[in-house]
Structure formats: structure tokens, C-alpha cells
Design a protein around this motif. Structure first.
Motif, mmCIF file in Angstrom:
data_model
loop_
_atom_site.group_PDB
_atom_site.id
_atom_site.type_symbol
_atom_site.label_atom_id
_atom_site.label_comp_id
_atom_site.label_asym_id
_atom_site.label_seq_id
_atom_site.Cartn_x
_atom_site.Cartn_y
_atom_site.Cartn_z
ATOM 1 N N TYR A 107 -13.475 8.422 -10.125
ATOM 2 C CA TYR A 107 -12.092 8.520 -9.872
ATOM 3 C C TYR A 107 -11.650 10.044 -10.095
ATOM 4 O O TYR A 107 -11.790 10.572 -11.125
ATOM 5 N N LEU A 108 -10.968 10.483 -9.159
ATOM 6 C CA LEU A 108 -10.480 11.959 -9.207
ATOM 7 C C LEU A 108 -8.929 12.013 -9.754
ATOM 8 O O LEU A 108 -7.972 11.680 -9.009
ATOM 9 N N LEU A 109 -8.875 12.417 -11.046
ATOM 10 C CA LEU A 109 -7.752 12.310 -11.770
ATOM 11 C C LEU A 109 -6.615 13.039 -11.037
ATOM 12 O O LEU A 109 -5.561 12.560 -10.888
ATOM 13 N N SER A 110 -6.856 14.529 -10.888
ATOM 14 C CA SER A 110 -5.683 15.182 -10.536
ATOM 15 C C SER A 110 -5.244 14.755 -9.012
ATOM 16 O O SER A 110 -4.126 15.004 -8.436
ATOM 17 N N GLN A 111 -6.075 14.141 -8.253
ATOM 18 C CA GLN A 111 -5.773 13.434 -6.944
ATOM 19 C C GLN A 111 -5.313 11.990 -6.858
ATOM 20 O O GLN A 111 -4.947 11.451 -5.843
ATOM 21 N N GLN A 112 -5.428 11.433 -8.049
ATOM 22 C CA GLN A 112 -5.061 9.986 -8.349
ATOM 23 C C GLN A 112 -5.618 9.325 -7.148
ATOM 24 O O GLN A 112 -5.401 8.296 -6.339
ATOM 25 N N GLN A 113 -7.211 9.361 -7.047
ATOM 26 C CA GLN A 113 -7.970 8.899 -6.027
ATOM 27 C C GLN A 113 -9.365 8.351 -6.254
ATOM 28 O O GLN A 113 -9.941 8.964 -7.082
ATOM 29 N N PHE A 114 -9.828 7.108 -6.008
ATOM 30 C CA PHE A 114 -11.135 6.544 -6.046
ATOM 31 C C PHE A 114 -11.820 6.888 -4.932
ATOM 32 O O PHE A 114 -11.620 6.679 -3.659
ATOM 33 N N THR A 115 -13.131 7.244 -5.329
ATOM 34 C CA THR A 115 -14.040 7.612 -4.147
ATOM 35 C C THR A 115 -15.435 6.819 -4.431
ATOM 36 O O THR A 115 -15.566 6.254 -5.444
ATOM 37 N N SER A 116 -15.831 6.496 -3.148
ATOM 38 C CA SER A 116 -17.460 5.930 -3.124
ATOM 39 C C SER A 116 -18.218 6.822 -1.885
ATOM 40 O O SER A 116 -17.806 6.777 -0.730
ATOM 41 N N ARG A 117 -19.265 7.485 -2.441
ATOM 42 C CA ARG A 117 -20.018 8.300 -1.556
ATOM 43 C C ARG A 117 -21.368 8.254 -1.927
ATOM 44 O O ARG A 117 -21.876 7.838 -3.042
ATOM 45 N N GLU A 118 -22.247 8.815 -0.932
ATOM 46 C CA GLU A 118 -23.368 9.134 -1.086
ATOM 47 C C GLU A 118 -23.783 10.469 -0.549
ATOM 48 O O GLU A 118 -23.324 10.889 0.203
ATOM 49 N N TYR A 119 -24.985 11.178 -1.555
ATOM 50 C CA TYR A 119 -24.961 12.437 -1.405
ATOM 51 C C TYR A 119 -26.692 12.570 -1.102
ATOM 52 O O TYR A 119 -27.414 11.758 -1.721
ATOM 53 N N GLU A 120 -26.846 13.866 -0.663
ATOM 54 C CA GLU A 120 -28.317 14.181 -0.624
ATOM 55 C C GLU A 120 -28.459 15.663 -1.097
ATOM 56 O O GLU A 120 -27.826 16.632 -0.437
ATOM 57 N N ALA A 121 -29.485 15.927 -1.810
ATOM 58 C CA ALA A 121 -29.634 17.425 -2.365
ATOM 59 C C ALA A 121 -31.054 17.577 -2.069
ATOM 60 O O ALA A 121 -31.897 17.087 -2.839
ATOM 61 N N THR A 122 -31.465 18.775 -1.389
ATOM 62 C CA THR A 122 -32.807 19.513 -1.503
ATOM 63 C C THR A 122 -32.672 20.832 -1.835
ATOM 64 O O THR A 122 -31.899 21.607 -1.523
ATOM 65 N N GLY A 123 -33.642 21.194 -2.554
ATOM 66 C CA GLY A 123 -33.810 22.588 -3.070
ATOM 67 C C GLY A 123 -34.852 23.039 -3.864
ATOM 68 O O GLY A 123 -36.042 22.279 -3.920
ATOM 69 N N VAL A 124 -34.910 24.379 -4.309
ATOM 70 C CA VAL A 124 -35.977 24.705 -5.051
ATOM 71 C C VAL A 124 -35.442 25.602 -6.307
ATOM 72 O O VAL A 124 -34.430 26.037 -6.287
ATOM 73 N N GLU A 125 -36.009 25.525 -7.141
ATOM 74 C CA GLU A 125 -35.818 26.001 -8.663
ATOM 75 C C GLU A 125 -36.988 26.884 -9.005
ATOM 76 O O GLU A 125 -38.106 26.511 -9.096
ATOM 77 N N LEU A 126 -36.620 28.108 -9.595
ATOM 78 C CA LEU A 126 -37.538 29.057 -10.037
ATOM 79 C C LEU A 126 -37.169 29.631 -11.445
ATOM 80 O O LEU A 126 -35.858 29.736 -11.629
ATOM 81 N N THR A 131 -14.632 5.797 2.625
ATOM 82 C CA THR A 131 -13.402 5.711 3.110
ATOM 83 C C THR A 131 -13.001 6.922 4.009
ATOM 84 O O THR A 131 -11.841 6.854 4.815
ATOM 85 N N ASP A 132 -13.509 8.078 4.046
ATOM 86 C CA ASP A 132 -13.300 8.984 5.110
ATOM 87 C C ASP A 132 -14.511 9.642 5.779
ATOM 88 O O ASP A 132 -15.215 10.611 5.137
ATOM 89 N N ALA A 133 -14.830 9.118 6.831
ATOM 90 C CA ALA A 133 -16.103 9.312 7.741
ATOM 91 C C ALA A 133 -16.174 10.776 8.178
ATOM 92 O O ALA A 133 -17.285 11.352 8.439
ATOM 93 N N THR A 134 -15.054 11.407 8.117
ATOM 94 C CA THR A 134 -15.017 12.712 8.489
ATOM 95 C C THR A 134 -15.579 13.972 7.763
ATOM 96 O O THR A 134 -16.102 14.900 8.036
ATOM 97 N N LEU A 135 -15.861 13.387 6.319
ATOM 98 C CA LEU A 135 -16.634 14.178 5.439
ATOM 99 C C LEU A 135 -17.907 13.830 5.579
ATOM 100 O O LEU A 135 -18.766 14.925 4.747
ATOM 101 N N ASN A 136 -18.573 12.932 6.332
ATOM 102 C CA ASN A 136 -20.040 12.792 6.361
ATOM 103 C C ASN A 136 -20.659 14.152 7.002
ATOM 104 O O ASN A 136 -20.122 14.730 7.684
#
Length: 824
Positions: A663-682, A709-714
């Protein structure tokens, strides 16, 4: 992607990566003796059945000792955490309210959703992202701190609930060293005065204690013209050791007020992809705030719909009274039972102005009250006088339409208990380690949202004033500049939460070591319930009415829309359960080099952020069909570890896949998303003679893989996720004199997931000079953000608007402080 990781991994000399004293939260194995002779910073007790050398484990752990925070006193708790490798901290909210994440996991809203903050091995709050109750609000750094330990990914999924991203644990001193300290501190170019003390030691050969605390008073890092920072903390513990274990009792009392810095106006020119951020005339984005000595309180209705006056100066006001105990007993050779329990009574307030919009003063007034609207000073030295030329208001002609985030925290009480057994047996020429236990917690979320609105000027040094707006006929449309609802948010968010969340989690781990190989696996099953009720702006509810708020017998224009909480409450009652698991292996290539790999799946229950949203059936109080109240994080990691004398280097490649409902408070919006993150930590450390260096860097390639809800963000990069964050702390210690620097930096990132407006890269440099004037007296001069960079961490707008004004949060500007410390 592969080539970028290889490139970064090929230059470890760039990052002799650090903050890496390799220990981990005692939450996982209390006071376990080291398994091998090794440097203290190379012993791990997190996520393993017994304390072990870091080179023998397959978890990513780090530690910061109190020496860093003593030399470079942070202006808030979040600033400390930026020195932990792999941890991304937006340290711009003040003493609390920071956004914290790890290894590319998303920060779609606020707080630390996938990362748990602990004190002495138990969570501060069960959920790190309670709305207006982020866990860091209820933690204070003082001389009681022994070290801060963290585990990232891996076994955090199975050794704690609701923490698949990791654990950060604030460990207190427990009287191991006899003596104490008294310290006086003062801002030099800002107004804040503070006194700290700590004293501890042995009562007898088997009993020791620690007592510590602080009190402070002043404006804080940004001038507001009143004591915005006022309050303190007292902590105490006593430990009794016996032949086969120990028992410890401890307590804490925190009552402190501090400002929550929310977004403020800043001018942006150029292009979205190459913007230039600059202060608006008469207001600095990193030195000023909309808080003001001339805007002290507002009138509203409380949670029982009775008129009340709320003090804006209360800011973030945590009141914490906690009591706990822990103990360990050796029931047989190599077998220990460890018990931890804590009860915390938590209440307080969260009050801070949020600008819903900032624009030309006359145009804003006309948009609210019609053409020819009149503006009047409603507070401050010129109260009652008409603003003849709105174009000069505040020196910039701007008017902020503010929603006051005003929350009465009735109860965030929690009870937590962690009971575990661990031991070791010989098996098949190797050693089998076993750990098993049960975790239980109960977390209240009982808050009343009492939001109101007002118009105010945009001025520096805490001199903003309320502005009353009248129509062309001279009839006031505000009550001295204020409105009795969240008018600029569509009169939303008059709410009351009365919830209780229970969490139960049995867990177990098996590890097997044979020769140079160590393998382990662990399981955790979380199950629990959410029960209670909510009232407020649910679908179809009426939350405004006409009411005489000032008692003059008439209904003014402002009193026609007074927000209240409806009497009818909707019950909430649902259960949940899910399985987390983790497995890893580690191979000791030599005495100084090891390689490891791990795969984990961990869950996180969504608490109050699900309420008032589409996941809850508001008629029956349960979940809508097919909905689940938890999110999963799946992580794979692997790397190499090298430690030899003064040099340590650690490199980890990771991949994390996350599903998230929020729930994004300042935007009064509920979201449902999937994410992927790949990286390296030193990360690593280097010491030679008087010189030492610790540093860390994390490269992350993160994407939104699916937005429901917004496929343009994919395919876009998540908001505020930089490709590279880094930190380094070089020091020189010549005995009587020490000096050094602390460098924190980030590359550019996008303000919103639409990936239009960028937030620029920045590097913050802090420094200190410590003089040991006598054996027991030291004087410290330290500077935070020496070059006064405007480090933008958050922007509400997705693109540069026509008026070139956006609302942003930034790190504090340059502050210089001095302290004198007496050790005895």
C-alpha cells in the motif's frame, strides 16, 4: 549482466570491502564459544548451530562495533546502517522513518518490509513497515551499544520470522568491562545538546551489570526554532553466570520526540533523464523543513470523535517500556537450551506535515476559493494582516497545501519468545549439528489517523506561517489556514485500527561437517492469525460531517467538512501459514580461503498494509477468495571468502526473486508486483600500523518483472533502486590522535517505477578528529556531510511538472558537532 558482474568482481582492490567484522546476531546462538582459534571478528554465530569461523559457514554476515558510532556520531540511527554491506538505507527521514532494504529487494512504500530490526536478539516490532510505526522509530543509539550485527539473505529466512531479506541486530553491552563513561555533546553549527552515560561491571565473580542512557534537547540538524528533539532513554541489564550457563534480565525506557522529515519542495530543471535539482529561493532542501515555530498545533477530532488539540511538535514520539530476560543452559556436553523473552509496551505519536502540492500562492488560493481570493497571515509575527502581494510570500511566492499526517499510536505492544535447542554429535567420521526451536509473538497495531490540512508559506529556519484564504467577498474559507479533514487527499484516511497479529513458528536446522566440507539445511513453518477490527474510509462509508469545532455556535466554511471515524467497525479475522527453507554448502579451499553457495525461500506476512484494500473482504472480515496475506522471496547466492591476518575480502553474487503486495500511502494506491534482482556484493577490511580501511560496495541489476495492474512498468527498474551503492571508512590512529573519514555514495536511480525522472548520484563525506587529551578524557570534533551535498533519496513526482516544483526528501546538510568524553 554476466559481463558486468565479472567486471565488478575483477576489481576488488577498488573496494577493500567492509564494515565486515564478521559476526552475527546473537539471536541465533547466544554466547556460543568459538569453534576454532580465530580473530574475534571472524567468528559467526548467526544461522549456524554452533559458533564457527566465518570461513566455515555459508551465510553472509557482517558487524559494526561501537567504535565507528563513537568516532562518527550519526545524526540518526539510519545513518549507522548505511555502513552495512548489501544494505540500502534512505537516511533522510530523521531519527526514524527510514526506508531500508537489502540486495535489491523492493522498497515500494516505507520502512523495512523484508528486513527485521532486532534489539538483543528479538524483533523491535514483528513487522518493520507498520504504517507510521516503522521499527527504526523505536530504536536509539547511545553508549549502551556494543555492536550492530547483520545477516543478509540465506538463513535469515529460517532463523527469524518475517525477515527473508535479512536481520539487523543492535547488541547491548552487558558489563563485561568494569567502568563507565560520561559524554557531553553539542552541535556547533546547529542547536542540539546531549548528555550520555554508561556504567557497568562485575558485582562479584559471577554477576555483572550495565546501566546506560541519554537525554538531549534542541532543534536538531535543521533549524525549526523550537525544541523538536527532546527526550531520552534508560537501559539496564544484569547477568548471572553459573557453571553450565547464564541468566540475564534487562529493561528499557524510551520517551523521545524528534522530527519526521517528509518531502519538501525543490526546483528541478533540465530533462527527466538529466535533471538539475536546486533550492527554491529562501528554502534549502537539505537544511530546512516545513516544520515551524509558528505552526504549533491543530484542532481535530480524536479516535472517539471528541475535539482535541494535537501538538505538531510531538513529531515522532515513541514511548517504549520493555522488560525481558534470556538464558542459556548446557543440558549435556555440547547441548544447550537458549530462551529469550521480551514484553514491550509501545505507544506514542507520529505527527508531520506532508505537502500534497506546492505552487504559486495566488493561483493556489484562486483554485481553492475562486477568482480574486484573498490571503492573510494566520500565524507568526504578522498574524491577521493581509498579504498584499502574494508573489512575495516567504520570499518565493509559494504556498504549500499540506496534509498533516497525524497518528495517535495507542498500542504497538508486542510479546516475543524464542526457545531453542542446539547441539552436536559425531556421525560417520564427521560432525552433525542440530538446532530446533519454537518462536511465538503477539503484535498489536492499534492506531487512530486524525489527519487535517492547512495552507502554509515555504520559508527557511522554521519561519513558515499558516495562511488563511478568503473568497473575493472576504469570507474566510479556512479556520485560520486550517481545514478539519485531509482535504488535499480527497478527505480520505480518517481511520482507526484495532488489530492483533499472532505469529508461531517451529524451526529446525541440520548441518554436517566432514573434512573441509560443511553442508546445512533448515526449515521454518510460520502460522498465525490476524484478528480485530477497523473503522474509517471503507467503501461506502461517510467520514465527514458539519460540526461546530470552535464552539462559537455557527458553522463556518471550514466546519462544513469535519472528518470523523464512523461508529461501525468491520471485523477482521483470518489465519495463515507458509513454509520457509534454506540450504547451503561451504568448502574450505585452504586455511585462508573458502567458497560457498546457498538457496533460500522465505516469507513475509503483510499486516496493516492489507487493510482498507482489495485483499480483505469488508463484509466478513476474511481474505477474498484466492488471496494470500504473505509474500515470498526466493534467493540464490554464492561467493568466496578470504581472511588472513590484517586482510579480509568477501565477494558474493546473488539473485533474488520477490513477489509483493503493498500500500503506497502518499499515492493512496495498492500494488501487486513481482521483482528480480541480480548483483554482486563486495566487502572486506585492511589494517597496517596506524592505518585501517573498511569498505563495501553492492552492484544490483533490478527489474519489475510483472505489475498486476500496469503492464507498462514491466521491465522497468524499481523506484529508488540504484545500480551501485558503496561505503568506505579510512582511519589513522596514532594513539593520542585519531582521524578519519566515512564515505557513503550511490549512483543515480529513478524517482518512480515509470522510469522517467531521475534522482542524481551523490557521495556524502563525513569526518572526525579524536584527541585523547588524557588517559581518561577524549575530545571529538566531527562533521556530517562535509561538502553539504543535496542527496535526494525520494521524489513524489514521476516527471518534471510544468511549474518545475517537486516534493522530495534529502539527506541532512552539513552539521558539525563536538563532544567531550570522560571514561572511568
Amino acid at each position: 549482466m554476466t559481463s558486468r558482474i565479472r567486471l565488478l568482481a575483477s576489481i576488488p582492490a577498488l573496494l577493500i570491502a567492509g564494515a565486515a567484522h564478521a559476526q552475527a546476531p546473537v539471536a541465533q546462538a547466544a554466547e556460543a564459544p568459538p569453534a576454532e582459534a580465530a580473530a574475534p571478528e571472524d567468528i559467526v554465530v548467526t544461522g549456524v548451530a554452533q559458533g564457527r569461523n566465518r570461513l566455515d559457514t555459508s551465510v553472509s554476515v557482517s558487524s559494526l562495533d561501537a567504535d565507528l558510532t563513537n568516532k562518527l556520531p550519526p545524526r540518526n540511527t539510519a545513518e549507522i546502517l548505511r555502513n552495512l554491506p548489501g544494505v540500502r538505507v534512505e537516511a533522510s527521514g530523521g531519527e526514524g522513518n527510514a526506508n531500508i532494504s537489502v540486495r535489491g529487494l523492493p522498497v515500494a512504500s516505507g520502512g523495512s518490509k523484508f528486513l527485521q530490526l532486532q534489539e538483543d536478539g528479538l524483533p523491535v516490532l514483528e513487522f518493520g513497515d507498520i504504517i507510521f510505526g516503522n521499527a527504526d522509530i523505536f530504536i536509539r543509539n547511545d553508549l549502551s551499544l556494543a555492536r550492530i550485527e547483520s545477516v543478509r539473505g540465506g538463513s535469515a529466512s529460517t532463523f527469524a520470522s518475517n525477515s527473508p531479506g535479512g536481520i539487523i541486530n543492535f547488541i547491548s553491552k552487558t558489563g563485561e568491562q568494569d567502568g563507565g563513561s560520561f559524554q557531553l555533546s553539542s552541535g556547533i553549527d546547529y542547536r542540539e545538546y546531549r548528555a550520555d552515560f554508561a556504567y557497568g561491571g562485575h558485582i562479584d565473580a559471577n554477576t555483572r551489570y550495565e546501566l546506560s542512557g541519554f537525554y538531549r534537547l534542541g532543534d536538531g540538524p535543521r533549524g525549526v526554532g523550537y525544541d523538536a528533539m527532546r527526550g531520552g532513554q534508560i537501559k539496564a541489564n544484569i547477568t548471572r553466570e553459573f557453571d553450565r550457563g547464564y541468566v540475564r534480565v534487562y529493561g528499557k525506557y524510551l520517551d523521545d520526540r524528534s522530527i519526521a522529515y517528509l518531502p519538501n519542495p525543490v526546483r528541478v530543471t533540465g530533462r527527466d533523464g538529466d535533471p538539475t535539482y536546486a533550492n527554491v529561493p529562501g528554502f534549502s532542501i537539505n537544511e530546512d523543513t516545513l516544520h515551524s515555530r509558528y505552526i504549533g498545533s491543530v484542532r481535530t477530532l480524536d479516535g472517539n470523535n471528541n475535539p482535541v488539540r494535537r501538538n505538531i511538535g510531538d513529531g515522532m514520539h515513541p514511548v517504549v517500556k520493555s522488560f525481558g530476560f534470556e538464558g542459556q543452559y548446557e543440558i549435556a556436553d555440547g547441548w544447550n537450551v537458549t530462551e529469550r523473552f521480551r514484553y514491550s509496551d509501545i505507544s506514542g505519536d507520529f505527527v508531520s506535515p506532508f505537502p500534497a502540492a506546492v505552487g504559486d500562492a495566488q493561483a493556489t488560493a484562486n483554485g481553492f476559493a475562486g477568482a480574486g481570493a484573498q490571503l492573510f497571515h494566520a500565524s507568526g509575527p504578522l498574524a491577521g494582516q493581509r498579504i498584499a502581494n502574494p508573489g512575495t510570500l516567504g520570499g518565493n511566492g509559494l504556498l504549500a497545501s499540506v496534509v498533516l499526517f497525524d497518528v495517535d499510536i495507542n498500542s504497538l505492544n508486542n510479546i516475543t519468545n524464542d526457545l531453542r535447542l542446539n547441539g552436536k554429535v559425531d556421525l560417520g567420521g564427521g560432525a552433525l549439528t542440530i538446532a530446533a526451536g519454537i518462536y511465538n509473538s503477539r503484535q498489536d497495531v492499534k492506531t487512530d489517523w486524525l489527519w487535517t490540512s492547512f495552507f502554509q508559506s515555504v520559508q527557511r529556519d522554521g519561519r513558515s506561517v499558516l495562511v488563511d484564504i478568503r473568497n473575493a467577498a472576504g469570507v474566510s474559507q479556512t479556520a485560520g489556514g486550517t481545514l478539519y479533514s485531509a482535504s488535499f487527499f480527497g478527505n480520505c484516511c480518517r481511520r482507526s485500527y484495532d488489530m492483533r497479529y499472532t505469529t508461531n513458528a517451529p524451526f529446525a536446522q541440520l548441518g554436517f561437517e566432514v573434512g573441509r566440507l560443511n553442508v546445512d539445511g533448515s526449515l521454518r513453518y510460520d502460522f498465525g492469525a490476524a484478528k480485530g477490527g477497523i473503522a474509517g474510509d471503507l467503501p461506502g462509508a461517510v467520514t465527514t460531517r458539519a460540526q461546530d469545532m470552535d464552539g462559537d455556535g455557527t458553522i463556518s466554511a471550514a466546519e462544513r467538512t469535519v472528518a470523523f471515524i464512523p461508529a461501525n467497525r468491520t471485523g477482521v479475522d483470518y489465519d495463515y501459514g507458509y513454509l520457509s527453507y534454506s540450504a547451503g554448502l561451504n568448502y574450505r579451499l585452504s586455511d585462508t580461503l573458502a567458497a560457498f553457495a546457498r538457496y533460500s525461500r522465505g516469507g513475509r506476512v503483510n499486516a496493516d498494509r492489507l487493510l482498507f484494500g482489495p485483499t480483505i473482504d469488508t463484509t466478513g472480515g476474511g481474505l477474498v477468495p484466492g488471496a494470500e496475506p504473505y509474500d515470498f522471496v526466493k534467493q540464490a547466492e554464492g561467493g568466496v571468502k578470504f581472511s588472513s591476518g590484517p586482510v579480509a575480502l568477501y565477494a558474493t553474487v546473488f539473485n533474488a526473486r520477490t513477489q509483493e503486495t503493498n500500500y503506497l500511502l502518499s499515492q493512496q494506491q495498492f500494488t501487486s508486483r513481482e521483482y528480480e534482482a541480480t548483483g554482486v556484493e563486495l566487502e572486506g577490511r585492511f589494517r597496517r600500523g596506524p592505518f585501517s580501511l573498511t569498505a563495501a560496495g553492492t552492484y544490483t541489476d533490478a527489474t519489475i518483472t510483472r505489475d498486476a495492474t500496469d503492464a507498462t512498468l514491466n521491465g522497468n527498474r524499481p523506484q529508488r533502486q540504484a545500480a551501485f551503492v558503496y561505503q568506505a571508512t579510512p582511519q589513522l590512529d596514532f594513539g593520542r590522535v585519531s582521524f578519519g573519514a566515512n564515505v557513503i555514495g550511490t549512483t543515480a536511480s529513478y524517482a518512480q517505477p515509470a522510469n522517467q525522472l531521475k534522482m542524481p548520484a551523490y557521495t556524502q563525506v563525513n569526518g572526525f578528529v579524536l584527541v585523547r587529551a588524557a588517559d581518561n578524557v577524549s575530545v571529538n570534533l566531527n562533521a556530517n556531510n562535509i561538502f553539504n551535498v543535496k542527496g535526494i533519496t525520494e521524489v513524489e513526482e514521476a516527471a518534471i511538472p510544468a511549474n518545475q516544483l517537486v516534493r522530495a526528501r534529502a539527506i541532512n546538510g552539513r552539521t558539525i558537532a563536538a563532544s567531550v568524553r570522560f571514561d572511568f
